[in-house]
Motif scaffolding. Structure first.
Motif, PDB file in Angstrom:
ATOM      1  N   MET B   1       0.832  -1.197   0.000  1.00 11.98           N
ATOM      2  CA  MET B   1       0.000   0.000   0.000  1.00 11.98           C
ATOM      3  C   MET B   1       0.871   1.254   0.000  1.00 11.98           C
ATOM      4  O   MET B   1       0.577   2.237  -0.655  1.00 11.98           O
ATOM      5  N   PHE B   2       1.990   1.198   0.714  1.00  8.31           N
ATOM      6  CA  PHE B   2       2.835   2.389   0.779  1.00  8.31           C
ATOM      7  C   PHE B   2       3.628   2.591  -0.493  1.00  8.31           C
ATOM      8  O   PHE B   2       4.243   3.613  -0.703  1.00  8.31           O
ATOM      9  N   LEU B   3       3.580   1.591  -1.378  1.00 11.81           N
ATOM     10  CA  LEU B   3       4.265   1.751  -2.647  1.00 11.81           C
ATOM     11  C   LEU B   3       3.335   2.328  -3.706  1.00 11.81           C
ATOM     12  O   LEU B   3       3.723   2.485  -4.839  1.00 11.81           O
ATOM     13  N   ASN B   4       2.106   2.620  -3.322  1.00 12.99           N
ATOM     14  CA  ASN B   4       1.175   3.208  -4.283  1.00 12.99           C
ATOM     15  C   ASN B   4       1.674   4.594  -4.698  1.00 12.99           C
ATOM     16  O   ASN B   4       1.812   5.483  -3.863  1.00 12.99           O
ATOM     17  N   PRO B   5       1.957   4.796  -6.009  1.00 16.12           N
ATOM     18  CA  PRO B   5       2.503   6.090  -6.432  1.00 16.12           C
ATOM     19  C   PRO B   5       1.629   7.274  -6.052  1.00 16.12           C
ATOM     20  O   PRO B   5       2.133   8.382  -5.911  1.00 16.12           O
ATOM     21  N   TYR B   6       0.321   7.038  -5.887  1.00 10.13           N
ATOM     22  CA  TYR B   6      -0.565   8.138  -5.505  1.00 10.13           C
ATOM     23  C   TYR B   6      -0.185   8.690  -4.135  1.00 10.13           C
ATOM     24  O   TYR B   6      -0.019   9.891  -3.958  1.00 10.13           O
ATOM     25  N   TYR B   7      -0.008   7.787  -3.160  1.00 13.28           N
ATOM     26  CA  TYR B   7       0.355   8.248  -1.824  1.00 13.28           C
ATOM     27  C   TYR B   7       1.748   8.852  -1.821  1.00 13.28           C
ATOM     28  O   TYR B   7       2.020   9.841  -1.146  1.00 13.28           O
ATOM     29  N   LEU B   8       2.644   8.241  -2.595  1.00 11.58           N
ATOM     30  CA  LEU B   8       4.010   8.762  -2.663  1.00 11.58           C
ATOM     31  C   LEU B   8       4.026  10.143  -3.294  1.00 11.58           C
ATOM     32  O   LEU B   8       4.810  11.012  -2.907  1.00 11.58           O
ATOM     33  N   GLN B   9       3.120  10.352  -4.274  1.00  8.07           N
ATOM     34  CA  GLN B   9       3.036  11.665  -4.910  1.00  8.07           C
ATOM     35  C   GLN B   9       2.616  12.728  -3.890  1.00  8.07           C
ATOM     36  O   GLN B   9       3.207  13.805  -3.828  1.00  8.07           O
ATOM     37  N   ILE B  10       1.602  12.397  -3.084  1.00  7.04           N
ATOM     38  CA  ILE B  10       1.163  13.349  -2.060  1.00  7.04           C
ATOM     39  C   ILE B  10       2.320  13.614  -1.103  1.00  7.04           C
ATOM     40  O   ILE B  10       2.589  14.756  -0.726  1.00  7.04           O
ATOM     41  N   GLY B  11       3.037  12.540  -0.745  1.00  7.47           N
ATOM     42  CA  GLY B  11       4.200  12.696   0.134  1.00  7.47           C
ATOM     43  C   GLY B  11       5.226  13.641  -0.469  1.00  7.47           C
ATOM     44  O   GLY B  11       5.789  14.492   0.222  1.00  7.47           O
ATOM     45  N   SER B  12       5.445  13.513  -1.779  1.00  4.30           N
ATOM     46  CA  SER B  12       6.430  14.374  -2.438  1.00  4.30           C
ATOM     47  C   SER B  12       5.995  15.825  -2.386  1.00  4.30           C
ATOM     48  O   SER B  12       6.803  16.719  -2.126  1.00  4.30           O
ATOM     49  N   PHE B  13       4.697  16.068  -2.632  1.00  6.86           N
ATOM     50  CA  PHE B  13       4.223  17.449  -2.580  1.00  6.86           C
ATOM     51  C   PHE B  13       4.296  17.987  -1.150  1.00  6.86           C
ATOM     52  O   PHE B  13       4.569  19.176  -0.942  1.00  6.86           O
ATOM     53  N   ILE B  14       4.056  17.104  -0.164  1.00  7.70           N
ATOM     54  CA  ILE B  14       4.181  17.550   1.234  1.00  7.70           C
ATOM     55  C   ILE B  14       5.611  18.016   1.482  1.00  7.70           C
ATOM     56  O   ILE B  14       5.848  19.078   2.063  1.00  7.70           O
ATOM     57  N   ALA B  15       6.582  17.227   1.012  1.00  9.74           N
ATOM     58  CA  ALA B  15       7.984  17.579   1.241  1.00  9.74           C
ATOM     59  C   ALA B  15       8.303  18.930   0.606  1.00  9.74           C
ATOM     60  O   ALA B  15       8.940  19.788   1.229  1.00  9.74           O
ATOM     61  N   ILE B  16       7.847  19.131  -0.641  1.00 11.27           N
ATOM     62  CA  ILE B  16       8.135  20.395  -1.322  1.00 11.27           C
ATOM     63  C   ILE B  16       7.470  21.560  -0.600  1.00 11.27           C
ATOM     64  O   ILE B  16       8.084  22.599  -0.348  1.00 11.27           O
ATOM     65  N   ASN B  17       6.199  21.369  -0.220  1.00 14.71           N
ATOM     66  CA  ASN B  17       5.490  22.454   0.461  1.00 14.71           C
ATOM     67  C   ASN B  17       6.085  22.730   1.834  1.00 14.71           C
ATOM     68  O   ASN B  17       6.089  23.876   2.289  1.00 14.71           O
ATOM     69  N   ALA B  18       6.578  21.688   2.498  1.00 15.30           N
ATOM     70  CA  ALA B  18       7.212  21.893   3.799  1.00 15.30           C
ATOM     71  C   ALA B  18       8.474  22.735   3.632  1.00 15.30           C
ATOM     72  O   ALA B  18       8.752  23.622   4.439  1.00 15.30           O
ATOM     73  N   LEU B  19       9.225  22.471   2.568  1.00 16.33           N
ATOM     74  CA  LEU B  19      10.411  23.281   2.281  1.00 16.33           C
ATOM     75  C   LEU B  19      10.019  24.748   2.095  1.00 16.33           C
ATOM     76  O   LEU B  19      10.666  25.649   2.631  1.00 16.33           O
ATOM     77  N   LEU B  20       8.949  24.962   1.341  1.00 15.10           N
ATOM     78  CA  LEU B  20       8.483  26.330   1.111  1.00 15.10           C
ATOM     79  C   LEU B  20       8.087  26.985   2.434  1.00 15.10           C
ATOM     80  O   LEU B  20       8.393  28.152   2.686  1.00 15.10           O
ATOM     81  N   GLY B  21       7.407  26.197   3.279  1.00 15.35           N
ATOM     82  CA  GLY B  21       7.010  26.705   4.589  1.00 15.35           C
ATOM     83  C   GLY B  21       8.232  27.072   5.427  1.00 15.35           C
ATOM     84  O   GLY B  21       8.234  28.086   6.135  1.00 15.35           O
ATOM     85  N   LEU B  22       9.280  26.257   5.334  1.00 15.89           N
ATOM     86  CA  LEU B  22      10.515  26.548   6.069  1.00 15.89           C
ATOM     87  C   LEU B  22      11.119  27.875   5.618  1.00 15.89           C
ATOM     88  O   LEU B  22      11.688  28.615   6.419  1.00 15.89           O
ATOM     89  N   GLY B  23      10.984  28.169   4.316  1.00 13.08           N
ATOM     90  CA  GLY B  23      11.486  29.437   3.796  1.00 13.08           C
ATOM     91  C   GLY B  23      10.807  30.621   4.478  1.00 13.08           C
ATOM     92  O   GLY B  23      11.449  31.607   4.835  1.00 13.08           O
ATOM     93  N   VAL B  24       9.477  30.488   4.683  1.00 11.79           N
ATOM     94  CA  VAL B  24       8.746  31.556   5.374  1.00 11.79           C
ATOM     95  C   VAL B  24       9.172  31.604   6.837  1.00 11.79           C
ATOM     96  O   VAL B  24       9.376  32.677   7.416  1.00 11.79           O
ATOM     97  N   TYR B  25       9.330  30.416   7.438  1.00  7.87           N
ATOM     98  CA  TYR B  25       9.694  30.331   8.851  1.00  7.87           C
ATOM     99  C   TYR B  25      11.010  31.063   9.128  1.00  7.87           C
ATOM    100  O   TYR B  25      11.107  31.877  10.046  1.00  7.87           O
ATOM    101  N   VAL B  26      12.022  30.829   8.294  1.00 10.09           N
ATOM    102  CA  VAL B  26      13.336  31.391   8.604  1.00 10.09           C
ATOM    103  C   VAL B  26      13.342  32.904   8.385  1.00 10.09           C
ATOM    104  O   VAL B  26      13.984  33.641   9.119  1.00 10.09           O
ATOM    105  N   THR B  27      12.563  33.370   7.396  1.00  5.05           N
ATOM    106  CA  THR B  27      12.479  34.817   7.195  1.00  5.05           C
ATOM    107  C   THR B  27      11.722  35.457   8.349  1.00  5.05           C
ATOM    108  O   THR B  27      12.088  36.520   8.836  1.00  5.05           O
ATOM    109  N   LEU B  28      10.667  34.778   8.799  1.00  7.38           N
ATOM    110  CA  LEU B  28       9.869  35.307   9.907  1.00  7.38           C
ATOM    111  C   LEU B  28      10.632  35.271  11.221  1.00  7.38           C
ATOM    112  O   LEU B  28      10.304  35.998  12.146  1.00  7.38           O
TER     113      LEU B  28
END
Lengths: 416, 319
Positions: B1-28
């Motif tokens: 189930m964890f190898l389902n590309p759909y879930y992995l895709q969401i995971g990938s977007f989470i990672a990218i968005n978390a990085l973006l969030g970190l960018g705001v965090y460090v500036t703030l």
């Protein structure tokens, strides 16, 4: 250092802890609710979870549920449409077209389509997640959509590398079927529509010079402009002026005044319908009475509704002509109006024919196998639908002649 | 189930968005509110796309240069606008983001204009090819499903990058630099009188934010394989800000939690189809009313730390 917390504040900490837990609980609740798939026969959380888990085994060819003795073939078809967000008005008419066609097909006895619809909200990210869900979790045999060409740029390569046939019914940008051999489309690209409209206008009115007005910050209007410029150059028309505008602009008088001063025989305008209607209205008001040739964005009954009499002399080429004398077209319009309470537009018509073509391809393939469906879909020739007689060319793109229409007395008429 | 590309895709977007969030965090973390993250993301995405797709550089080179280009433009925007604070800085960065978006449209030869930039090499595809090219890799991977493996690889890489960045910022928060940041956030004048070079640290935090946003943008391009100027509007900047604020902008954990929740929600709510964005908005409204400081604040993170520490202690005791 932070370990020795003040004992007196313990109560507050507890309160905070619960405060943090509350949203988490809400989300957990939603998660559990979503796991119990409403389509699954057992609604209980345990049954729902097992259904979700077992479907998601990676890379299986979709199962064809052929019922023992000659029962109808059941095939899963996935739809990606922008049902929310800025492109929702297109996505909804497209989805209505699909829905109506699927209902009619399932009423017959040949094939049964299980249609799964996913919303992309017009965003590439969500479209990519949606296509991965349909391919991997739902194991669909074929895909229809997505609504926007920008979404297709992301969805197409994914479907292609997974070997799932995908039929675009509303993407008009160049190079869509170039993504790969599993990508097909039945929506007429601008590269067919615009040259046809210009060619007809040149033939009828003897146009020698044109001015071009376009929106340069939008994918559709920009790619329409590229085609217009290329066509004007290759037909030997003199381009007197090129003017740009931006999305959301309300006053086009500056551009139109400049265009008027160059005195062209005709204006080529690449705009979406809401902008286009305003542009043509302002042009007529300032006495620019030459014919307008519009791209796909202009091809909407809404232009006439908004611009009124000013829209007279607007020329567009379209695959969909609702006044065509054909029983199929009339039935489609009546049934669509009965079902959804509004008139079908070009996008619902393309979606409707797309679903029928896919059903025919599945029937011909005789199985839910993705490759077989792709091959029989790509092989469709002279399909008789509401759009007219449709064939795929060797690049899986549209091969059909558009209808060139002109607005006369506030109505689209054939321009011959 | 964890190898389902759909879930992995969401995971990938989470990672990218978390990085973006970190960018705001460090500036703030120096009290600077930036809405330019979408623009920096665009610089990273286009730089990497042009380097890899046009000039055939490898993806890591493209990603690094994308992040560096974003950092450089971060320095350039930070220096003149440092006198501005709060809302005024937010407006300047908002304008900067718009300038970039229009530049992406106008620089047609470079970016493809409004039509966008298709055919960016995919992160997973190239790695997979290289693995398969090596004889040992071919033996192992030929039996496995390519698409699931590709998604897994992409997810693993993105997760590593995000966690490494988060770890860096967590360590930095307790370092000399981090303490300087938080003293500037609390009171700039006091910090200056304590001998902290406010100018330097503010430029540093802004640049770090731009670097991380650029990194995320470059990675996004290689995941989606297509970018267009419409991806980097101020809508995106606000979305990124919400990741950080909803999760809790005072803690490194905050943007990670915020991005995870807000990226998962639209997918989880798919079953509601038409109403999912209503509920999505309602959840943001509710959590801002009941948790204005974000889901994770210093108390929750201390509490989490305590829980984990106690557990470790018990484990140690049992042994």
């Amino acid at each position: 250092m932070e370990v020795d917390l003040n004992v007196n504040t313990g109560v507050y900490f507890k309160a905070y802890r619960f405060g943090a837990l509350l949203p988490v609980l809400i989300i957990l609740f939603i998660l559990s609710a979503s796991c119990s798939n409403p389509k699954a026969p057992s609604g209980g959380p345990a049954g729902g979870q097992s259904a979700g888990g077992s479907q998601s085994a990676a890379d299986r060819q979709p199962a064809a549920d052929r019922q023992s003795a000659g029962g109808p073939l059941t095939v899963k078809v996935g739809i990606i449409a922008a049902l929310s967000g800025p492109a929702a008005s297109y996505g909804i008419s497209i989805n209505n077209g699909f829905k109506l066609a699927a209902e009619e097909i399932n009423f017959g006895a040949d094939v049964k389509l299980t249609v799964l619809v996913e919303d992309s909200a017009g965003s590439q990210e969500q479209a990519l997640s949606a296509v991965k869900k349909l391919i991997n979790s739902d194991s669909v045999s074929a895909l229809l959509g997505p609504t926007l060409s920008t979404e297709m740029r992301v969805v197409g390569p994914e479907a292609n590398s997974n070997g799932v046939p995908i039929l675009a019914t509303s993407n008009t940008a160049e190079g869509i079927t170039g993504i790969g051999k599993y990508v097909l489309r039945d929506s007429m690209p601008e590269t067919i529509a615009i040259p046809a409209a210009i060619g007809q206008a040149v033939k009828r009115y003897g146009i020698k010079s044109v001015a071009i007005l376009y929106g340069d910050d939008d994918v559709f209007t920009k790619s329409g402009f590229d085609t217009m410029k290329r066509t004007a150059e290759s037909t030997g028309l003199k381009i007197t002026d090129v003017e740009k505008f931006q999305k959301g602009q309300a006053d086009y008088n500056a551009q139109l005044t400049k265009i008027k001063s160059t005195n062209p025989d005709c204006v080529l305008c690449s705009a979406l319908y809401n902008e286009g209607a305003v542009i043509i209205g302002q042009a007529r008001k300032m006495g620019l009475t030459v014919p307008f040739i519009g791209g796909n964005g202009f091809n909407s009954p809404r232009v006439v509704e908004i611009a009124g009499g000013a829209a007279n002399g607007l020329i567009v080429a379209t695959p969909w002509f609702p006044l065509r004398q054909d029983r199929k077209v009339k039935d489609f319009i009546t049934n669509y109006e009965k079902r959804f309470g509004q008139k079908p537009d070009q996008f619902s018509a393309q979606a409707y024919d797309g679903m029928y073509m896919l059903a025919e391809a599945i029937k011909k393939a005789g199985s839910a196998d993705r490759d077989k469906i792709r091959d029989s879909l790509a092989g469709i020739k002279n399909f008789d639908g509401v759009l007219g007689t449709f064939s795929f060319d060797e690049n899986r793109d549209v091969s059909m002649a558009p209808y060139v229409l002109i607005v006369e007395n506030g109505q689209f008429r054939l321009f011959q | 189930m964890f190898l389902n590309p759909y879930y992995l895709q969401i995971g990938s977007f989470i990672a990218i968005n978390a990085l973006l969030g970190l960018g705001v965090y460090v500036t703030l973390s120096t009290g600077q509110l930036s809405l330019g993250s979408a623009g920096f993301m665009g610089i990273g995405a286009y730089t990497s796309a042009i380097l890899t797709a046009r000039y055939n550089y490898s993806i890591p080179v493209g990603v690094v240069f994308g992040a560096l280009a974003a950092a450089l433009s971060g320095v350039l925007i930070a220096i003149p606008s440092l006198r501005l604070r709060g809302v005024y800085l937010a407006i300047v960065t908002l304008g900067f983001g718009e300038i970039l978006r229009v530049a992406f449209i106008r620089l047609e030869n470079l970016t493809g204009g409004a039509i966008g930039f298709p055919g960016i090499p995919k992160l997973g595809g190239t790695i997979l090819e290289r693995l398969k090219a090596s004889s040992a890799g071919a033996r192992i991977f030929s039996s496995m499903n390519g698409n699931a493996l590709e998604s897994l690889l992409v997810f693993a890489i993105l997760l590593c990058i995000t966690l490494m960045s988060a770890a860096f910022f967590a360590l930095q928060a307790n370092s000399r630099v981090g303490r300087a940041f938080s003293s500037i956030e609390m009171d700039e004048t006091a910090a200056e009188s304590m001998g902290i070079n406010v100018y330097y640290y503010k430029v540093l935090s802004f640049t770090q934010g731009a670097f991380v946003s650029g990194l995320a943008g470059a990675l996004y391009g290689h995941v989606a394989s297509y970018v267009s100027p419409a991806d980097f509007t101020y809508h995106r900047a606000v979305e990124i800000l919400v990741y950080a604020i909803l999760g809790g902008a005072g803690q490194v954990m905050g943007p990670l939690v915020g991005a995870s929740i807000l990226t998962t929600l639209p997918e989880v709510l798919r079953f509601m189809s038409g109403y999912r964005h209503v509920l999505y908005g309602a959840i943001i409204v509710l959590s801002m009313i009941y948790r204005p400081q974000g889901l994770i604040d210093s108390e929750t993170s201390d509490w989490l730390r305590k829980v984990f520490r106690r557990k470790r202690f018990i484990d140690g005791g049992v042994k």
